[in-house]
Design an enzyme around this catalytic site. Structure first.
Site, PDB file in Angstrom:
ATOM      1  CG  ASN A  96      -0.207  -0.065   2.513  1.00 55.43           C
ATOM      2  OD1 ASN A  96       0.477   0.883   2.890  1.00 55.43           O
ATOM      3  ND2 ASN A  96      -0.328  -1.182   3.231  1.00 55.43           N
TER       4      ASN A  96
ATOM      5  CG  ASP B 218      -7.137  -5.317   6.071  1.00 52.95           C
ATOM      6  OD1 ASP B 218      -6.663  -5.242   7.224  1.00 52.95           O
ATOM      7  OD2 ASP B 218      -7.731  -4.373   5.515  1.00 52.95           O
TER       8      ASP B 218
ATOM      9  CE  LYS C 179       9.993 -12.270 -13.804  1.00 54.73           C
ATOM     10  NZ  LYS C 179      10.889 -11.458 -14.655  1.00 54.73           N
TER      11      LYS C 179
ATOM     12  CG  PHE D 244      -3.381   6.081  13.059  1.00 53.40           C
ATOM     13  CD1 PHE D 244      -3.198   7.257  12.349  1.00 53.40           C
ATOM     14  CD2 PHE D 244      -2.755   5.956  14.290  1.00 53.40           C
ATOM     15  CE1 PHE D 244      -2.404   8.283  12.844  1.00 53.40           C
ATOM     16  CE2 PHE D 244      -1.955   6.964  14.796  1.00 53.40           C
ATOM     17  CZ  PHE D 244      -1.784   8.130  14.071  1.00 53.40           C
TER      18      PHE D 244
ATOM     19  CE  LYS E  31      -8.851   0.195  12.903  1.00 52.40           C
ATOM     20  NZ  LYS E  31      -8.018   0.692  11.775  1.00 52.40           N
TER      21      LYS E  31
ATOM     22  CE  LYS F 294     -10.421  -3.819  14.063  1.00 52.04           C
ATOM     23  NZ  LYS F 294      -9.446  -3.923  12.987  1.00 52.04           N
TER      24      LYS F 294
END
Length: 402
Positions: free
Chosen positions: A209, A278, A288, A322, A336, A340
């Site tokens: 990301n 995730d 490869k 975050f 959240k 959590k």
């Protein structure tokens, strides 16, 4: 806050050197012991005897003018300092420090000191905004040097703009405030995660990301400045380790999960700012993969939810998460926080310009389980980190008193 503190004041060669005399007087009045180092250029503006009279301490001007044969002068002064302040800091002095140069008493002592270094720039407005000077200051900031921003106004060169040395009273106040910050998390063990993870497909391909780790590294930098014992667990990033932080490098979500759980029990404050994958490929390849006709589908499987696990295992820790969202960020962030078992959450709308991944700034909504909420408008990530740590420190202290 400055009483009995040992401060080395580095004076470099700009017209603002005259203000350094008043600064020396203010520091002494605040109870500090001040030793002054002057560059050759600074001596063209103010005589060393001025600083000697104001500080009642030796003034250093030459690396090779050893005043005590039993000591190496620049090492002795570097070790003596509790705090190092450069005011005024010219473009030349900033460039030397960023380049690791040591060709006079000031630059040599700066490279040898382990004390926190504060830099108060003073120069022409165009010099201050020159890309080379800005890059040098950014480099020093990443290394943990602390800047006292110049003021705006009429400059000696005739221009009006940013570049004027901050006033002595303001510099003293900044130093006093900085010392107060060192008490926020003194003795606390802080665990911070940062950056992305990389989930391998084969030796040359992976899922990841856009996280650069800048927010997490800013948090680590400010936590060290707040007196904490900091452990920083980071995914693959191209950032310098904040001075004073213990850095642990990981690549995958699984590696981060294992390292976080290893250090979690001993932590007092945990801030999970990393952007952890995730999902990961269910099947990976040792060699490869070669191209072949047609499409290719990658089957994915869930990674461990690190934050969920930390919330479940939480005992004495103050846990901050975050939430990086692109739509309805507040609703998802509040969900959240509850789901959590967090103590606080920092909610970012990463679709907002100037916020989120890869930027040097951020804008956030900070919500604590206690009910306290704060909206932070666009600011640098270091400024946001400072605000988050201040709030966490106050909440942790209040919790201990009840």
């Amino acid at each position: 806050m400055l009483k009995d503190k040992k401060i080395v004041l580095g004076v470099s060669g700009g017209i603002a050197a005259y203000k350094a005399a008043a600064l020396t007087s203010k520091l002494v009045q605040a109870g500090a012991f001040v030793k002054v180092i002057m560059t050759e250029s600074a001596r063209n503006f103010v005589a060393p005897t001025t600083f000697q009279a104001l500080s009642r301490q030796p003034v250093y001007t030459d690396t090779f003018d050893e005043q005590d044969a039993t000591q190496i002068q620049h090492i002795d002064v570097a070790d003596w300092a509790d705090l190092f302040l450069i005011a005024p800091a010219t473009a030349n002095t900033i460039g030397k420090l960023a380049g690791g140069l040591a060709d006079d008493m000031l630059s040599t002592t700066l490279l040898a000191t382990e004390a926190p270094v504060y830099i108060a720039p003073a120069m022409n407005v165009h010099m201050y905004s020159h890309p080379a000077v800005m890059n040098n200051m950014q480099q020093l900031d990443e290394w943990g040097f602390r800047f006292i921003e110049p003021g705006e106004g009429y400059l000696a060169c005739g221009y009006v703009g940013k570049g004027r040395l901050e006033e002595p009273e303001s510099i003293v106040k900044v130093l006093e405030d900085e010392y107060r910050k060192t008490e926020w998390l003194k003795g606390r063990r802080v665990l911070i995660t940062a950056g992305p993870t990389q989930e391998k497909i084969d030796p040359v391909r992976y899922f990841t990301n856009p996280s650069t780790g800048k927010m997490g590294f800013a948090l680590a930098r400010q936590a060290v400045r707040s007196g904490a014992d900091v452990t920083l667990i980071t995914g693959p990033v191209s950032l310098h380790t904040p001075k004073g932080a213990k850095r642990i490098d990981v690549v995958s979500a699984q590696e981060m999960y294992e390292e976080v759980l290893k250090h979690y029990p001993a932590a007092d404050l945990v801030i999970k700012s990393a952007a952890v994958a995730d999902y990961r490929p269910k099947e990976t390849f040792e060699h490869k993969m070669k191209k072949s006709p047609g499409g290719y589908a990658v089957q994915m499987e869930r990674t461990h939810d690190i934050l969920q696990e930390l919330g479940t295992r939480k005992e004495h820790q103050y846990l901050i998460g975050f939430a990086a969202e692109t739509n309805d960020p507040e609703r998802y962030g509040r969900e959240k926080l509850e789901k959590k078992n967090l103590d606080a959450i920092v909610i970012n709308n990463v679709a907002e310009e100037g916020a989120g991944f890869g930027t040097d700034t951020n804008a956030s909504l900070f919500i604590q389980k206690s009910g306290r909420e704060k909206i932070y408008p666009m600011m640098t990530k270091d400024q946001l980190a400072e605000e988050i740590l201040k709030e966490a420190s106050q909440e942790m202290t209040g919790r201990e008193r009840t």
